[in-house]
Motif scaffolding. Structure first.
Motif, PDB file in Angstrom:
ATOM      1  N   GLU A 274       0.875  -1.139   0.008  1.00  0.00           N
ATOM      2  CA  GLU A 274      -0.036  -0.069  -0.085  1.00  0.00           C
ATOM      3  C   GLU A 274       0.879   1.259  -0.037  1.00  0.00           C
ATOM      4  O   GLU A 274       0.417   2.163  -0.662  1.00  0.00           O
ATOM      5  CB  GLU A 274      -1.083  -0.137   1.487  1.00  0.00           C
ATOM      6  CG  GLU A 274      -2.139  -0.976   1.059  1.00  0.00           C
ATOM      7  CD  GLU A 274      -2.860  -0.801   2.639  1.00  0.00           C
ATOM      8  OE1 GLU A 274      -2.926   0.232   3.120  1.00  0.00           O
ATOM      9  OE2 GLU A 274      -3.514  -1.939   2.570  1.00  0.00           O
ATOM     10  N   GLU A 275       2.057   1.130   0.854  1.00  0.00           N
ATOM     11  CA  GLU A 275       2.505   2.368   1.209  1.00  0.00           C
ATOM     12  C   GLU A 275       4.005   2.649   0.377  1.00  0.00           C
ATOM     13  O   GLU A 275       4.484   3.749   0.723  1.00  0.00           O
ATOM     14  CB  GLU A 275       2.984   2.722   2.435  1.00  0.00           C
ATOM     15  CG  GLU A 275       1.573   2.537   3.385  1.00  0.00           C
ATOM     16  CD  GLU A 275       1.781   2.378   4.876  1.00  0.00           C
ATOM     17  OE1 GLU A 275       3.057   2.441   5.311  1.00  0.00           O
ATOM     18  OE2 GLU A 275       0.862   2.031   5.693  1.00  0.00           O
ATOM     19  N   THR A 276       4.468   1.622  -0.224  1.00  0.00           N
ATOM     20  CA  THR A 276       5.727   1.670  -1.086  1.00  0.00           C
ATOM     21  C   THR A 276       5.485   1.194  -2.611  1.00  0.00           C
ATOM     22  O   THR A 276       4.533   0.649  -2.937  1.00  0.00           O
ATOM     23  CB  THR A 276       6.835   0.953  -0.492  1.00  0.00           C
ATOM     24  OG1 THR A 276       6.599  -0.385  -0.655  1.00  0.00           O
ATOM     25  CG2 THR A 276       6.813   1.336   1.237  1.00  0.00           C
ATOM     26  N   ASP A 277       6.469   1.709  -3.247  1.00  0.00           N
ATOM     27  CA  ASP A 277       6.756   1.183  -4.672  1.00  0.00           C
ATOM     28  C   ASP A 277       7.797  -0.011  -4.889  1.00  0.00           C
ATOM     29  O   ASP A 277       8.241  -0.343  -5.891  1.00  0.00           O
ATOM     30  CB  ASP A 277       7.083   2.310  -5.394  1.00  0.00           C
ATOM     31  CG  ASP A 277       6.084   3.284  -5.561  1.00  0.00           C
ATOM     32  OD1 ASP A 277       4.945   3.232  -5.574  1.00  0.00           O
ATOM     33  OD2 ASP A 277       6.415   4.643  -5.630  1.00  0.00           O
ATOM     34  N   GLN A 308       0.016  -8.694  -6.531  1.00  0.00           N
ATOM     35  CA  GLN A 308      -0.263  -7.437  -7.299  1.00  0.00           C
ATOM     36  C   GLN A 308      -1.470  -6.745  -7.795  1.00  0.00           C
ATOM     37  O   GLN A 308      -1.882  -5.704  -7.850  1.00  0.00           O
ATOM     38  CB  GLN A 308       0.186  -8.203  -8.813  1.00  0.00           C
ATOM     39  CG  GLN A 308       1.692  -8.411  -9.043  1.00  0.00           C
ATOM     40  CD  GLN A 308       1.794 -10.073  -8.354  1.00  0.00           C
ATOM     41  OE1 GLN A 308       0.883 -10.501  -7.732  1.00  0.00           O
ATOM     42  NE2 GLN A 308       2.971 -10.648  -8.845  1.00  0.00           N
ATOM     43  N   ARG A 311      -2.137  -4.375  -4.700  1.00  0.00           N
ATOM     44  CA  ARG A 311      -1.552  -3.163  -4.790  1.00  0.00           C
ATOM     45  C   ARG A 311      -2.078  -2.305  -5.893  1.00  0.00           C
ATOM     46  O   ARG A 311      -2.549  -1.003  -5.632  1.00  0.00           O
ATOM     47  CB  ARG A 311      -0.080  -3.190  -5.354  1.00  0.00           C
ATOM     48  CG  ARG A 311       0.580  -2.088  -5.851  1.00  0.00           C
ATOM     49  CD  ARG A 311       2.010  -2.436  -5.873  1.00  0.00           C
ATOM     50  NE  ARG A 311       2.675  -2.019  -4.885  1.00  0.00           N
ATOM     51  CZ  ARG A 311       4.045  -2.430  -4.771  1.00  0.00           C
ATOM     52  NH1 ARG A 311       4.813  -3.052  -5.628  1.00  0.00           N
ATOM     53  NH2 ARG A 311       4.853  -2.223  -3.585  1.00  0.00           N
ATOM     54  N   ARG A 312      -2.919  -2.838  -6.884  1.00  0.00           N
ATOM     55  CA  ARG A 312      -3.626  -2.053  -7.682  1.00  0.00           C
ATOM     56  C   ARG A 312      -4.853  -1.392  -7.072  1.00  0.00           C
ATOM     57  O   ARG A 312      -5.380  -0.193  -7.421  1.00  0.00           O
ATOM     58  CB  ARG A 312      -4.150  -2.866  -8.685  1.00  0.00           C
ATOM     59  CG  ARG A 312      -2.990  -3.161  -9.994  1.00  0.00           C
ATOM     60  CD  ARG A 312      -3.465  -3.592 -11.293  1.00  0.00           C
ATOM     61  NE  ARG A 312      -4.257  -4.811 -11.123  1.00  0.00           N
ATOM     62  CZ  ARG A 312      -3.832  -6.030 -11.218  1.00  0.00           C
ATOM     63  NH1 ARG A 312      -2.408  -6.314 -11.427  1.00  0.00           N
ATOM     64  NH2 ARG A 312      -4.503  -7.141 -11.049  1.00  0.00           N
ATOM     65  N   CYS A 315      -3.033   0.554  -3.516  1.00  0.00           N
ATOM     66  CA  CYS A 315      -1.926   1.753  -3.427  1.00  0.00           C
ATOM     67  C   CYS A 315      -2.135   3.013  -3.661  1.00  0.00           C
ATOM     68  O   CYS A 315      -1.344   3.933  -3.191  1.00  0.00           O
ATOM     69  CB  CYS A 315      -0.687   0.986  -4.478  1.00  0.00           C
ATOM     70  SG  CYS A 315       0.809   1.884  -4.077  1.00  0.00           S
TER      71      CYS A 315
END
Length: 317
Positions: A274-277, A308, A311-312, A315
């Motif tokens: 959620e919080e990083t790339d 994945q 995250r989509r 994020c």
């Protein structure tokens, strides 16, 4: 969904603990800790008229039921299970739902939600002691005993008593992200997330335990999730035999050391997603899974989706 105005609907009698869950999460100003401000209302049939509680005493509502129609989140805490509920109350819940508000019931608050018809065709949870009665009364709703809460998007139901904390924090996490949910949980001194798929605790004797608390061990694991942890190592840290440690761990957490560690690692992975790339391989390393394939396996098992896809969906917050 916006999550800024929250209304808790109180009925005669109302359960103080379940009402207090909503008050604790949404009624306190925690903006100094990075939590966004909320407008919180306790809504009753009449403003200022004390509502009896199931535990004695009374709760005085600050608003009337009708004020909840414009809320972003309408919470129905537990209360006495009644044969019928005021039509005005049911109409307010239906109107808020029609506007797009999220509706959350806690414990026996599901009976009120059931009366509105909004649970027809859905799966719901309530306190395990009332599950059979709920099933008889609302045959078009499937009752589950296997989860702490059920999220249907606009409608969320939480199981008995303390499971309401899990349901509310899940909703905060869903709408505002894991950082906000974790900050609130830390201030409440509760886990940021228990496994929503675990069963309610039903009436059965707990094993007698007399060892010291294993909280230092849990803290150690949480601070070193990216490191390997074995039962022999953890037992030595707790200064117990392996057998005593395993028994004590289940008694205090409700699950085995392996399952608890997996749950905490998945929680860490969710925060990182959620919080990083960070790439998924790096997320797996930082959360203690070691490889992306192992992360995907456990993530799918616990969360029900892939890293994945998760995250989509989350994020962007």
């Amino acid at each position: 969904m916006a999550l800024s105005t929250i209304a808790a609907l109180v009925t005669d009698p109302v359960a103080m603990f379940e009402t207090a869950i909503a008050c604790e999460v949404f009624g306190l100003d925690r903006t100094d800790d990075g939590v966004p401000p909320f407008t919180f209302m306790t809504c009753g049939e009449a403003v200022g008229v004390p509502v009896p509680t199931t535990s004695g005493g009374a709760l005085v509502p600050t608003h009337q039921w009708q004020d909840a129609v414009d809320a972003d989140l309408v919470v129905m805490p537990a209360g006495g299970v009644r044969d019928s509920y005021p039509q005005e109350l049911l109409d307010v819940i239906r109107a808020a739902h029609a506007r797009g508000a999220t509706i959350l019931s806690i414990c026996t608050g599901a009976f009120i939600l059931g009366e509105t018809g909004l649970l027809d065709g859905l799966t719901a949870v309530t306190h395990w002691r009332y599950a059979e009665e709920f099933a008889r009364r609302f045959p078009r709703t499937q009752v589950s005993m296997d989860v702490l809460y059920v999220d249907h998007g606009q409608i969320v139901t939480g199981a008995g008593t303390a499971a309401g904390i899990d349901a509310v924090l899940h909703l905060v996490r869903r709408e505002l992200g894991s950082a906000v949910a974790t900050r609130i949980a830390r201030r409440m001194v509760v886990p940021p997330q228990r496994d929503g798929g675990q069963r309610q605790y039903v009436e059965s004797p707990l094993p007698q335990v007399d060892a010291a608390s294993i909280q230092p061990v849990l803290d150690h694991i949480s601070d070193h999730l990216d490191e390997p942890h074995t039962v022999p190592d953890l037992a030595r840290l707790a200064m117990m035999s392996e057998r005593t440690f395993a028994r004590r761990f289940v008694a205090e957490t409700g699950t085995t050391p392996h399952k608890w560690i997996v749950q905490q690692r998945v929680l860490r992975a969710r925060e990182l997603l959620e919080e990083t790339d960070l790439p998924v391989e790096a997320v797996a390393s930082h959360s203690g899974f070691g490889s992306a394939s192992l992360l995907r396996t456990h993530f799918q098992s616990v969360v029900g989706t892939s890293p994945q896809r998760y995250r989509r969906e989350f994020c962007a917050r």
